[in-house]
Design an enzyme around this catalytic site. Structure first.
Site, PDB file in Angstrom:
ATOM      1  N   TYR A 106      -0.372 -11.786   3.355  1.00  0.00           N
ATOM      2  CA  TYR A 106      -0.209 -12.509   2.093  1.00  0.00           C
ATOM      3  C   TYR A 106       1.188 -13.107   2.041  1.00  0.00           C
ATOM      4  O   TYR A 106       2.146 -12.506   2.536  1.00  0.00           O
ATOM      5  CB  TYR A 106      -0.358 -11.564   0.902  1.00  0.00           C
ATOM      6  CG  TYR A 106      -1.778 -11.176   0.582  1.00  0.00           C
ATOM      7  CD1 TYR A 106      -2.543 -11.935  -0.297  1.00  0.00           C
ATOM      8  CD2 TYR A 106      -2.353 -10.046   1.129  1.00  0.00           C
ATOM      9  CE1 TYR A 106      -3.836 -11.575  -0.609  1.00  0.00           C
ATOM     10  CE2 TYR A 106      -3.653  -9.674   0.827  1.00  0.00           C
ATOM     11  CZ  TYR A 106      -4.388 -10.447  -0.047  1.00  0.00           C
ATOM     12  OH  TYR A 106      -5.666 -10.086  -0.342  1.00  0.00           O
ATOM     13  N   TYR A 145      -6.374  -6.436   6.504  1.00  0.00           N
ATOM     14  CA  TYR A 145      -4.977  -5.994   6.488  1.00  0.00           C
ATOM     15  C   TYR A 145      -4.883  -4.511   6.130  1.00  0.00           C
ATOM     16  O   TYR A 145      -5.723  -3.984   5.416  1.00  0.00           O
ATOM     17  CB  TYR A 145      -4.125  -6.851   5.548  1.00  0.00           C
ATOM     18  CG  TYR A 145      -4.537  -6.847   4.090  1.00  0.00           C
ATOM     19  CD1 TYR A 145      -4.070  -5.875   3.216  1.00  0.00           C
ATOM     20  CD2 TYR A 145      -5.363  -7.848   3.586  1.00  0.00           C
ATOM     21  CE1 TYR A 145      -4.429  -5.890   1.881  1.00  0.00           C
ATOM     22  CE2 TYR A 145      -5.728  -7.866   2.246  1.00  0.00           C
ATOM     23  CZ  TYR A 145      -5.271  -6.888   1.401  1.00  0.00           C
ATOM     24  OH  TYR A 145      -5.623  -6.903   0.079  1.00  0.00           O
ATOM     25  N   ARG A 155      -8.068  -3.003   4.413  1.00  0.00           N
ATOM     26  CA  ARG A 155      -8.960  -3.751   3.510  1.00  0.00           C
ATOM     27  C   ARG A 155      -9.863  -4.659   4.349  1.00  0.00           C
ATOM     28  O   ARG A 155      -9.398  -5.343   5.258  1.00  0.00           O
ATOM     29  CB  ARG A 155      -8.160  -4.643   2.549  1.00  0.00           C
ATOM     30  CG  ARG A 155      -7.268  -3.970   1.511  1.00  0.00           C
ATOM     31  CD  ARG A 155      -7.944  -3.091   0.473  1.00  0.00           C
ATOM     32  NE  ARG A 155      -9.299  -3.439   0.058  1.00  0.00           N
ATOM     33  CZ  ARG A 155      -9.618  -4.375  -0.843  1.00  0.00           C
ATOM     34  NH1 ARG A 155      -8.689  -5.069  -1.434  1.00  0.00           N
ATOM     35  NH2 ARG A 155     -10.873  -4.597  -1.163  1.00  0.00           N
ATOM     36  N   HIS A 158     -11.524 -10.373   2.606  1.00  0.00           N
ATOM     37  CA  HIS A 158     -11.970 -10.670   1.231  1.00  0.00           C
ATOM     38  C   HIS A 158     -11.168 -11.816   0.639  1.00  0.00           C
ATOM     39  O   HIS A 158     -10.041 -12.087   1.066  1.00  0.00           O
ATOM     40  CB  HIS A 158     -11.856  -9.432   0.333  1.00  0.00           C
ATOM     41  CG  HIS A 158     -10.438  -8.957   0.180  1.00  0.00           C
ATOM     42  ND1 HIS A 158      -9.830  -8.115   1.089  1.00  0.00           N
ATOM     43  CD2 HIS A 158      -9.497  -9.224  -0.759  1.00  0.00           C
ATOM     44  CE1 HIS A 158      -8.592  -7.878   0.710  1.00  0.00           C
ATOM     45  NE2 HIS A 158      -8.351  -8.545  -0.403  1.00  0.00           N
TER      46      HIS A 158
END
Ligand SMILES: [Fe+2]
Lengths: 235, 174
Positions: A106, A145, A155, A158
């Site tokens: 991110y 990630y 995770r 998504h």
């Protein structure tokens, strides 16, 4: 005369506030019972956005923040329809998305994952549904990630979604997952959704939406809270 | 058809939902200046913090405010991650009373660790008469009503949100 009352959250498909396997819920989940509120003007209305709010490239994350080239990764198309429980489309409503890049990183300053940033990919976008409730984004498939919830926690791939709908009872923030992702079986965020609701969060591969020699298509439909008509209360 | 389930906003919403506030190079659709304070003689400021069950200030919450009194429809959004004290701050105007109800703001709260957003309301400490007679406030157990009332010093109203504990804020099922 009748009045419209919006349905409550369907607790058979929404996660509970407290799901201890997802550790951050432990000190953040409300513990006292919610107070049931009769819906009034403020609940039966909400912010209205228009096409004027959205830039011409806002729906295309492969283009909306490029600096010196194209973003790295697998180009995808995510499209679908926003409806309510009554089956009616929700037109002209704002959808905002944000996601990791193809390496699972991110842009956010607190993301410490040691995967590369992509100078040509911010990972944020938005669009309005059309008059039939349809929407379409172009983006890059997000990477998985790691996160600190438990040892070796990852995770699944998504995309985060935020929707407004008809009024503030319709507000929805959620995450869309991809079919066949092996990490889904280990993710406490996804698994906090009751079994009945889980497949509702997984998009479907869509060959019809796939653009030849360009990008794979996925379909993901949304269902927002619907309403009932009841006879007008006379005071 | 079944509702699409909710999932947490997570820790990384800022560059998508509040980009300008967090200094990302992407236009914000909405911010915390619901009205320009200079243009309104009725302008008020709402300021507060969000606390978790251990009394720790939450610096990755996102707060949205919606108000509609029939005359003014205003919407604001602010994350608690940019202020040095992790506060949220909104500039708006006090809504008018509708049908004798006490004036209020609708508040939606999102954060990592919350799988569905929470709804609450902000009422105003200088509206004692209307607050006392208000139908919604009367639904709330008396010893919890205070959690919904912002305390003012002049035109600055302080409203803290407690996710848990003795002073847990009243959250509504709307
Ligand atoms: Fe995420």
């Amino acid at each position: 005369m009748s009045q419209i009352i919006y349905n409550s959250f369907d607790r058979e498909v929404h996660p509970a506030y407290l799901t201890p396997e997802y550790k951050s819920t432990i000190y953040r989940a409300p513990q006292k019972p919610l107070v049931l509120l009769k819906q009034s003007l403020s609940e039966l209305t909400g912010p209205v956005f228009g096409d004027f709010n959205v830039g011409p490239l806002d729906h295309d994350l492969t283009k909306n923040t490029v600096k010196n080239g194209e973003p790295i990764g697998e180009r995808i198309i995510v499209h679908g329809k926003v409806m309510n429980e009554n089956g009616y489309p929700v037109p002209n409503t704002l959808i905002e998305i944000w996601q990791a890049n193809s390496a699972g990183r991110y842009v956010h300053k607190v993301d410490q994952h040691e995967a590369p940033l992509d100078p040509n990919f911010l990972g944020a976008g938005r669009c309005m549904t059309d008059s039939d409730g349809n929407y379409k984004f172009y983006t890059i498939k997000p990477g998985a990630y790691p996160w600190g919830n438990h040892y070796n926690a990852w995770r699944p791939n998504h995309i985060h979604f935020s929707l407004f709908g008809a009024n503030i009872t319709n507000r929805l923030v959620t995450q869309m997952y991809f079919p066949g992702d092996p990490l889904l079986d280990y993710d406490p965020v996804f698994l906090s959704v009751p079994p009945k609701g889980r497949e509702l969060l997984i998009c479907k591969f869509d060959l019809g939406a796939t653009e030849p020699s360009f990008a794979l298509g996925y379909r993901f439909d949304f269902v927002l809270r619907g309403y009932k008509q009841t006879p007008f209360e006379t005071l | 058809m079944r509702q699409t389930p909710s999932q947490t906003v997570g820790p990384y919403f800022a560059y998508g939902l509040t980009p300008e506030q967090y200094l990302y190079d992407f236009k914000s659709l909405v911010g915390n200046e619901m009205v320009s304070p200079l243009d309104h003689d009725r302008a008020i400021t709402i300021v507060g913090k969000v606390f978790d069950g251990q009394g720790v200030v939450i610096s990755d919450a996102m707060i949205e405010i919606w108000q509609n009194d029939g005359q003014n429809q205003l919407f604001g959004r602010f994350g608690t991650g940019t202020d040095a004290e992790s506060r949220f701050i909104f500039h708006t105007i006090k809504p008018a009373s509708v049908n004798g109800q006490a004036p209020y703001l609708s508040v939606i709260i999102f954060m990592r660790g919350q799988q569905i957003h929470s709804y609450t309301r902000i009422y105003f400490s200088d509206e004692t008469d209307l607050n006392t007679k208000d139908a919604v406030l009367s639904l709330v157990p008396e010893d919890r009503r205070d959690t919904l009332i912002a305390k003012n010093k002049g035109n600055i109203y302080e409203f803290n949100i407690y996710m848990q504990g003795e002073n847990e804020t009243v959250f509504f099922d709307i």
